[in-house]
Design a protein around this motif. Sequence first.
Motif, PDB file in Angstrom:
ATOM      1  N   LEU A   1       0.826  -1.210   0.000  1.00 17.51           N
ATOM      2  CA  LEU A   1       0.000   0.000   0.000  1.00 17.51           C
ATOM      3  C   LEU A   1       0.860   1.261   0.000  1.00 17.51           C
ATOM      4  CD1 LEU A   1      -2.766  -1.095   2.544  1.00 17.51           C
ATOM      5  CD2 LEU A   1      -3.055  -0.752   0.086  1.00 17.51           C
ATOM      6  N   LEU A   2       1.966   1.209   0.731  1.00 18.42           N
ATOM      7  CA  LEU A   2       2.830   2.382   0.838  1.00 18.42           C
ATOM      8  C   LEU A   2       3.668   2.594  -0.418  1.00 18.42           C
ATOM      9  CD1 LEU A   2       3.776   4.634   2.779  1.00 18.42           C
ATOM     10  CD2 LEU A   2       5.573   3.087   3.550  1.00 18.42           C
ATOM     11  N   GLU A   3       4.285   1.525  -0.920  1.00 16.92           N
ATOM     12  CA  GLU A   3       5.224   1.650  -2.031  1.00 16.92           C
ATOM     13  C   GLU A   3       4.547   1.640  -3.403  1.00 16.92           C
ATOM     14  OE1 GLU A   3       8.039  -1.474  -1.492  1.00 16.92           O
ATOM     15  OE2 GLU A   3       8.812  -0.666   0.403  1.00 16.92           O
ATOM     16  N   LYS A   4       3.490   0.839  -3.550  1.00 13.62           N
ATOM     17  CA  LYS A   4       2.828   0.712  -4.860  1.00 13.62           C
ATOM     18  C   LYS A   4       1.630   1.649  -5.020  1.00 13.62           C
ATOM     19  CE  LYS A   4       5.474  -2.799  -6.055  1.00 13.62           C
ATOM     20  NZ  LYS A   4       6.484  -2.681  -7.152  1.00 13.62           N
ATOM     21  N   ARG A   5       0.985   1.974  -3.900  1.00 20.32           N
ATOM     22  CA  ARG A   5      -0.233   2.787  -4.001  1.00 20.32           C
ATOM     23  C   ARG A   5      -0.111   4.153  -3.315  1.00 20.32           C
ATOM     24  NH1 ARG A   5      -3.154  -0.062  -7.644  1.00 20.32           N
ATOM     25  NH2 ARG A   5      -5.118   0.824  -6.863  1.00 20.32           N
ATOM     26  N   GLY A   6       0.990   4.357  -2.583  1.00 20.11           N
ATOM     27  CA  GLY A   6       1.201   5.639  -1.908  1.00 20.11           C
ATOM     28  C   GLY A   6       0.219   5.883  -0.782  1.00 20.11           C
ATOM     29  N   ILE A   7      -0.198   4.847  -0.097  1.00 18.97           N
ATOM     30  CA  ILE A   7      -1.206   4.958   0.970  1.00 18.97           C
ATOM     31  C   ILE A   7      -0.612   4.573   2.319  1.00 18.97           C
ATOM     32  CG2 ILE A   7      -3.417   4.067   1.846  1.00 18.97           C
ATOM     33  CD1 ILE A   7      -4.179   3.495  -1.072  1.00 18.97           C
ATOM     34  N   ASN A   8      -0.798   5.423   3.315  1.00 19.45           N
ATOM     35  CA  ASN A   8      -0.398   5.071   4.678  1.00 19.45           C
ATOM     36  C   ASN A   8      -1.498   5.364   5.701  1.00 19.45           C
ATOM     37  OD1 ASN A   8      -0.311   7.835   4.865  1.00 19.45           O
ATOM     38  ND2 ASN A   8       1.880   7.973   5.313  1.00 19.45           N
ATOM     39  N   GLU A   9      -2.635   5.870   5.233  1.00 19.37           N
ATOM     40  CA  GLU A   9      -3.777   6.140   6.108  1.00 19.37           C
ATOM     41  C   GLU A   9      -4.845   5.062   5.915  1.00 19.37           C
ATOM     42  OE1 GLU A   9      -4.291   8.696   8.257  1.00 19.37           O
ATOM     43  OE2 GLU A   9      -2.310   9.609   7.889  1.00 19.37           O
ATOM     44  N   LEU A  10      -5.393   4.559   7.003  1.00 21.02           N
ATOM     45  CA  LEU A  10      -6.400   3.493   6.950  1.00 21.02           C
ATOM     46  C   LEU A  10      -7.608   3.907   6.119  1.00 21.02           C
ATOM     47  CD1 LEU A  10      -7.488   0.725   8.033  1.00 21.02           C
ATOM     48  CD2 LEU A  10      -8.492   2.024   9.923  1.00 21.02           C
ATOM     49  N   GLU A  11      -8.069   5.150   6.321  1.00 19.78           N
ATOM     50  CA  GLU A  11      -9.291   5.621   5.652  1.00 19.78           C
ATOM     51  C   GLU A  11      -9.153   5.725   4.138  1.00 19.78           C
ATOM     52  OE1 GLU A  11      -7.667   7.150   8.003  1.00 19.78           O
ATOM     53  OE2 GLU A  11      -8.943   7.277   9.792  1.00 19.78           O
ATOM     54  N   ASN A  12      -7.916   5.765   3.635  1.00 21.70           N
ATOM     55  CA  ASN A  12      -7.690   5.943   2.197  1.00 21.70           C
ATOM     56  C   ASN A  12      -7.629   4.621   1.420  1.00 21.70           C
ATOM     57  OD1 ASN A  12      -7.575   8.696   2.590  1.00 21.70           O
ATOM     58  ND2 ASN A  12      -5.344   8.755   2.760  1.00 21.70           N
ATOM     59  N   ILE A  13      -7.638   3.517   2.150  1.00 21.48           N
ATOM     60  CA  ILE A  13      -7.580   2.205   1.479  1.00 21.48           C
ATOM     61  C   ILE A  13      -8.945   1.884   0.878  1.00 21.48           C
ATOM     62  CG2 ILE A  13      -7.090  -0.261   1.762  1.00 21.48           C
ATOM     63  CD1 ILE A  13      -5.481   0.469   4.263  1.00 21.48           C
ATOM     64  N   THR A  14      -8.961   1.421  -0.379  1.00 26.67           N
ATOM     65  CA  THR A  14     -10.210   1.078  -1.057  1.00 26.67           C
ATOM     66  C   THR A  14     -10.206  -0.402  -1.462  1.00 26.67           C
ATOM     67  OG1 THR A  14      -9.378   1.572  -3.277  1.00 26.67           O
ATOM     68  CG2 THR A  14     -10.316   3.419  -2.002  1.00 26.67           C
ATOM     69  N   ALA A  15     -11.371  -0.867  -1.869  1.00 32.92           N
ATOM     70  CA  ALA A  15     -11.493  -2.245  -2.351  1.00 32.92           C
ATOM     71  C   ALA A  15     -10.629  -2.442  -3.586  1.00 32.92           C
ATOM     72  CB  ALA A  15     -12.950  -2.555  -2.680  1.00 32.92           C
ATOM     73  N   HIS A  16     -10.492  -1.378  -4.381  1.00 35.01           N
ATOM     74  CA  HIS A  16      -9.662  -1.451  -5.593  1.00 35.01           C
ATOM     75  C   HIS A  16      -8.202  -1.719  -5.226  1.00 35.01           C
ATOM     76  CE1 HIS A  16      -8.558  -0.821  -9.749  1.00 35.01           C
ATOM     77  NE2 HIS A  16      -7.635   0.066  -9.378  1.00 35.01           N
ATOM     78  N   ASP A  17      -7.731  -1.122  -4.141  1.00 38.24           N
ATOM     79  CA  ASP A  17      -6.350  -1.345  -3.688  1.00 38.24           C
ATOM     80  C   ASP A  17      -6.147  -2.809  -3.285  1.00 38.24           C
ATOM     81  OD1 ASP A  17      -5.547   1.396  -3.934  1.00 38.24           O
ATOM     82  OD2 ASP A  17      -6.646   1.814  -2.090  1.00 38.24           O
TER      83      ASP A  17
END
Length: 305
Positions: free
Chosen positions: A38-54
Amino acid sequence: MLFEDVLEEYLYHCQAKGFTAKTMKNKRQEYKQLRLFLLEKRGINELENITAHDLKSYVRLKQKDGLQPQSIVSMFKMIKAFFNWCVKEGYLKENISKNVETPKVPKKILKGFTESEVQAMIDAFTYKNYFEARNKAIIAMLSDCGLRAMEIRGLETKNLKETTILVNGKGNKERYIFISPALKKILIRYERIKKEYFKDKHSYSKSYFLSYKGDQISHVGLDKVIKEAGIRVGIEDKRVSPHTFRHFFSVQCILNGIDIYTLSKLLGHSEISTTQRYLQSLEDFELIEKAMPSSPLMNIGRAKN
């Protein structure tokens, strides 16, 4: 809220629930991989920003890496459990993982042992020394009690009584298993030989089955015992493992009239569906033999006669 922080809290929750060290290790490893993705491939580190698509992308990555369908399904169960907990704790409004499809697992029918093969594997070991007696007792107990590998390795001497065994199963759930007279006979001789073998040793493990040093028998050690049983008998076309002995126990219980709910308890399963998978390799002739006594027409009028 940082995904990493919520993960840490969840892992402490799992630890408090009594998950085994092996389960915790698997969870930590899987969540670490997900966090890095999530961090390296999708640039996400916040729980609320994670989606089903991820999460769907994460599953696709696992497939591209060659991970087998069963492994992906097992992996994603851990992810679903985490997001379900997040909803219960109020960190998320919905479980986004429920909308993610995992690959279908091909149904493989396990080729089970026959009664003659099991008896031959028990008879393949003698009572001429401690290791022969121990190995005979292990094979007999696997066949007659349907224990998991971790359960038979972790079995403590104090938990074997005259006619019962207290088993500590998955998730530290305890259950009792009956010791048949046939098994008891083997265990009595094993215990006598074990006592003689370790009489000059100052200390040894409280485990029931021991290595030559007096330690709990290892996973590799148990595997060698079981593989040796198959080699001595000449079994080549079947997987010789604790799981196959557990399967043999399950099938024999059903064929001998035990209902699936009772069997599920004996196996330490939390769901009936898990038990049903053990029964998928019943051959057609066995099913017919099992069905004949329960034929409605054959039983009509029996109560009156």
